[in-house]
Design a protein around this motif. Structure first.
Motif, PDB file in Angstrom:
ATOM      1  N   UNK A  83       0.800  -1.217   0.000  1.00 42.92           N
ATOM      2  CA  UNK A  83       0.000   0.000   0.000  1.00 42.92           C
ATOM      3  C   UNK A  83       0.832   1.265   0.000  1.00 42.92           C
ATOM      4  N   UNK A  84       2.067   1.182  -0.545  1.00 43.54           N
ATOM      5  CA  UNK A  84       2.963   2.340  -0.519  1.00 43.54           C
ATOM      6  C   UNK A  84       3.442   2.732  -1.915  1.00 43.54           C
ATOM      7  N   UNK A  85       2.671   2.400  -2.923  1.00 38.00           N
ATOM      8  CA  UNK A  85       3.097   2.685  -4.293  1.00 38.00           C
ATOM      9  C   UNK A  85       3.077   4.186  -4.568  1.00 38.00           C
ATOM     10  N   UNK A  86       4.011   4.675  -5.390  1.00 36.25           N
ATOM     11  CA  UNK A  86       3.959   6.083  -5.793  1.00 36.25           C
ATOM     12  C   UNK A  86       2.699   6.345  -6.604  1.00 36.25           C
ATOM     13  N   UNK A  87       2.259   7.584  -6.638  1.00 43.99           N
ATOM     14  CA  UNK A  87       1.050   7.922  -7.399  1.00 43.99           C
ATOM     15  C   UNK A  87       1.287   7.772  -8.894  1.00 43.99           C
ATOM     16  N   UNK A  88       2.422   8.287  -9.362  1.00 43.21           N
ATOM     17  CA  UNK A  88       2.747   8.261 -10.785  1.00 43.21           C
ATOM     18  C   UNK A  88       3.956   7.353 -10.980  1.00 43.21           C
ATOM     19  N   UNK A  89       3.816   6.388 -11.876  1.00 46.17           N
ATOM     20  CA  UNK A  89       4.795   5.304 -11.983  1.00 46.17           C
ATOM     21  C   UNK A  89       5.411   5.274 -13.368  1.00 46.17           C
ATOM     22  N   UNK A  90       6.723   5.372 -13.412  1.00 46.26           N
ATOM     23  CA  UNK A  90       7.500   5.254 -14.652  1.00 46.26           C
ATOM     24  C   UNK A  90       7.944   3.796 -14.790  1.00 46.26           C
ATOM     25  N   UNK A  91       7.656   3.186 -15.928  1.00 45.30           N
ATOM     26  CA  UNK A  91       8.021   1.785 -16.142  1.00 45.30           C
ATOM     27  C   UNK A  91       8.141   1.554 -17.641  1.00 45.30           C
ATOM     28  N   UNK A 301       9.424  -3.690 -36.340  1.00 48.82           N
ATOM     29  CA  UNK A 301      10.207  -4.067 -35.169  1.00 48.82           C
ATOM     30  C   UNK A 301       9.364  -3.885 -33.917  1.00 48.82           C
ATOM     31  N   UNK A 302       9.497  -4.791 -32.984  1.00 46.90           N
ATOM     32  CA  UNK A 302       8.771  -4.677 -31.734  1.00 46.90           C
ATOM     33  C   UNK A 302       9.478  -3.762 -30.757  1.00 46.90           C
ATOM     34  N   UNK A 303       8.716  -2.985 -30.014  1.00 48.18           N
ATOM     35  CA  UNK A 303       9.276  -2.122 -28.980  1.00 48.18           C
ATOM     36  C   UNK A 303       8.414  -2.210 -27.729  1.00 48.18           C
ATOM     37  N   UNK A 304       9.044  -1.917 -26.618  1.00 44.00           N
ATOM     38  CA  UNK A 304       8.344  -1.816 -25.341  1.00 44.00           C
ATOM     39  C   UNK A 304       8.588  -0.403 -24.821  1.00 44.00           C
ATOM     40  N   UNK A 305       7.719   0.531 -25.176  1.00 39.41           N
ATOM     41  CA  UNK A 305       7.963   1.928 -24.806  1.00 39.41           C
ATOM     42  C   UNK A 305       8.021   2.134 -23.297  1.00 39.41           C
ATOM     43  N   UNK A 306       8.701   3.181 -22.905  1.00 39.93           N
ATOM     44  CA  UNK A 306       8.612   3.627 -21.520  1.00 39.93           C
ATOM     45  C   UNK A 306       7.216   4.187 -21.305  1.00 39.93           C
ATOM     46  N   UNK A 307       6.681   3.983 -20.119  1.00 40.38           N
ATOM     47  CA  UNK A 307       5.297   4.358 -19.837  1.00 40.38           C
ATOM     48  C   UNK A 307       5.173   5.144 -18.535  1.00 40.38           C
ATOM     49  N   UNK A 308       4.078   5.854 -18.419  1.00 37.83           N
ATOM     50  CA  UNK A 308       3.687   6.515 -17.173  1.00 37.83           C
ATOM     51  C   UNK A 308       2.315   5.995 -16.785  1.00 37.83           C
ATOM     52  N   UNK A 309       2.194   5.500 -15.570  1.00 39.02           N
ATOM     53  CA  UNK A 309       0.942   4.942 -15.072  1.00 39.02           C
ATOM     54  C   UNK A 309       0.558   5.618 -13.764  1.00 39.02           C
ATOM     55  N   UNK A 310      -0.662   5.336 -13.332  1.00 38.51           N
ATOM     56  CA  UNK A 310      -1.158   5.846 -12.049  1.00 38.51           C
ATOM     57  C   UNK A 310      -1.561   4.655 -11.192  1.00 38.51           C
ATOM     58  N   UNK A 311      -1.149   4.666  -9.940  1.00 34.31           N
ATOM     59  CA  UNK A 311      -1.489   3.571  -9.033  1.00 34.31           C
ATOM     60  C   UNK A 311      -2.987   3.554  -8.754  1.00 34.31           C
ATOM     61  N   UNK A 312      -3.583   2.365  -8.740  1.00 35.21           N
ATOM     62  CA  UNK A 312      -5.009   2.236  -8.443  1.00 35.21           C
ATOM     63  C   UNK A 312      -5.328   2.762  -7.044  1.00 35.21           C
ATOM     64  N   UNK A 313      -4.393   2.613  -6.120  1.00 30.27           N
ATOM     65  CA  UNK A 313      -4.625   3.065  -4.743  1.00 30.27           C
ATOM     66  C   UNK A 313      -4.432   4.559  -4.543  1.00 30.27           C
ATOM     67  N   UNK A 314      -3.976   5.262  -5.546  1.00 27.84           N
ATOM     68  CA  UNK A 314      -3.765   6.703  -5.401  1.00 27.84           C
ATOM     69  C   UNK A 314      -5.092   7.408  -5.153  1.00 27.84           C
ATOM     70  N   UNK A 315      -5.164   8.248  -4.117  1.00 25.78           N
ATOM     71  CA  UNK A 315      -6.406   8.984  -3.862  1.00 25.78           C
ATOM     72  C   UNK A 315      -6.560  10.195  -4.782  1.00 25.78           C
ATOM     73  N   UNK A 316      -5.577  10.437  -5.626  1.00 27.10           N
ATOM     74  CA  UNK A 316      -5.597  11.637  -6.470  1.00 27.10           C
ATOM     75  C   UNK A 316      -5.324  11.265  -7.934  1.00 27.10           C
ATOM     76  N   UNK A 318      -7.065  11.850 -10.658  1.00 25.27           N
ATOM     77  CA  UNK A 318      -7.328  12.937 -11.601  1.00 25.27           C
ATOM     78  C   UNK A 318      -6.127  13.875 -11.684  1.00 25.27           C
ATOM     79  N   UNK A 319      -5.604  14.265 -10.532  1.00 25.14           N
ATOM     80  CA  UNK A 319      -4.455  15.173 -10.509  1.00 25.14           C
ATOM     81  C   UNK A 319      -3.204  14.500 -11.081  1.00 25.14           C
ATOM     82  N   UNK A 320      -3.052  13.208 -10.794  1.00 24.37           N
ATOM     83  CA  UNK A 320      -1.905  12.473 -11.334  1.00 24.37           C
ATOM     84  C   UNK A 320      -1.959  12.431 -12.859  1.00 24.37           C
TER      85      UNK A 320
END
Length: 425
Positions: A83-91, A301-316, A318-320
């Protein structure tokens, strides 16, 4: 007494954490943004954009958190479960499937600005879409290219490929042989982690590896189209003598000293390796970027782009999502791409003149952007385990000559399907 003191301490910490997370103490929201940027230019670009956001949004502050590509999957899994995931996640998009299906990431379909959704092509959105829902925003990507010793190629007289007229895989094998001899090699394959490179390059030959049936379940096949790239590597090392066996256990950076020293004519690397080459190459070393070989499906060619996600547990959420929209405005996406020496996914960002210069061969990479597709493993549940336990050792042994093609096929298919079946019951 000791029990009461511990309870009081725990409650105090919980209240403090809740107050911090909700921004209740001063009405200000704080979002944690975990970035995996590691090159200094990229770190600087990310931090500068965070500062710009914070200056313009005093009520929604973003806190920059430094992560690491080396440990991101396990670190995120631990933080999600705790339950300690960052709000905005780079992966990266090929790391998202288990998190998406596990309910750890928010569906961004209705949260992202319309401008961003229309700017990124559908082929890129496919890399972060699972079960019809969008769990990440793909924003940076890189083709695998050939970094070549330009002087060596010029003296040999071989035809130099371009994105408009690339080598075929057969031509590449023949030229690698022609460039070899006297203790030197036409190509060095850095395949310490061989799976994604093999699967992604195999899209050019029509290889797929993973096949989804009518019931939605995925199985592994290793057909003729899947054999072309692995056989090219294997035969270069074990038959032609055109590829160094020593580099098979290396990462990309490990091959650069030998490349600079004139031991290898070409090294297949990600486009971003140009930065290291610019920084590390001896004065006067002449290098150039060539497209990877083309097959039945051209330069696909196949690629796996870098992504930005939002944690489901984030209370914010919309802002993220609003912060992600800011971070990926076209001009900002260009800044991030230049910092990472990669290509942006955004259509508008790709038009920027800075990405079409001949300096450091930006134009060659940008010309390949339209050929990039979702990597074959993107939506396959259990892929990380299949890759680590089955595919990586199997490819490593095949490339070194320890096993033949039939044994490689048996392991990838029979052993691989046993792994994937556990994730699809």
């Amino acid at each position: 007494m000791r029990t009461r003191w511990i309870l009081a301490l725990v409650m105090g910490l919980l209240l403090t954490a809740c107050s911090s997370d909700d921004g209740a103490s001063d009405g200000r929201i704080t979002l944690r943004f975990q970035s995996l940027a590691w090159q200094q230019e990229s770190v600087d670009a990310n931090k500068e954009l965070v500062r710009e956001w914070n200056a313009a949004h005093p009520d929604v502050r973003v806190e920059y958190v430094q992560g690491s590509w080396d440990s991101v999957h396990d670190q995120l899994l631990t933080s999600f479960e705790g339950g300690e995931a960052p709000d905005i996640i780079h992966d990266a998009s090929d790391d998202l499937a288990d998190f998406a299906y596990g309910g750890y990431l928010a569906d961004l379909s209705e949260l992202l600005p319309a401008r961003l959704k229309s700017d990124i092509p559908e082929r890129s959105w496919e890399t972060a879409t699972f079960g019809g829902r969008v769990y990440g925003v793909p924003f940076l990507q890189e083709p695998r290219v050939l970094i070549a010793n330009a002087e060596w190629l010029g003296e040999s007289g071989v035809r130099v490929p371009t994105p408009e007229d690339p080598w075929t895989w057969e031509e590449f094998r023949s030229i690698a042989k022609e460039l070899s001899g006297g203790g030197k090699y036409g190509v060095a394959w850095p395949l310490k982690e061989p799976v994604s490179a093999t699967l992604n390059l195999s899209l050019s030959t029509g290889g797929q590896m993973f096949h989804r049936g009518a019931d939605g379940k995925v199985t592994v096949r290793f057909d003729a189209a899947d054999e072309v790239v692995p056989r090219t590597v294997h035969d270069g090392v074990n038959t032609d003598g055109s590829a160094s066996s020593v580099t098979l256990g290396m990462g990309g950076s490990d091959t650069l000293p030998g490349f600079f020293g004139g031991k290898y004519a070409m090294v297949p690397l990600g486009f971003s390796y140009r930065q290291q080459i610019v920084q590390q190459a001896p004065k006067g070393f002449d290098w150039q970027v060539l497209p990877a070989p083309a097959g039945a499906d051209g330069l696909t060619q196949g690629v796996s782009p870098q992504t930005l996600s939002v944690a489901e547990d984030s209370p914010h959420k919309k802002e993220a999502a609003e912060f992600i929209g800011f971070l990926l405005r076209p001009k900002n996406m260009v800044r991030l791409a230049l910092g990472d020496w990669m290509l942006p996914t955004g259509t508008e960002a790709l038009k920027d003149p800075a990405l079409h210069t001949t300096e450091d061969d930006w134009a060659t990479g940008t010309a390949l952007a339209a050929q990039l597709r979702s990597a074959p493993a993107q939506s396959v549940r259990g892929y990380p385990e299949w890759k680590d336990k089955v595919a990586t050792p199997a490819f490593q042994e095949y490339y070194s000559g320890a096993i033949d093609l039939d044994e490689l096929r048996r392991r990838l298919v029979e052993d691989g399907n046993l792994v994937l079946a556990r994730y699809q019951r």
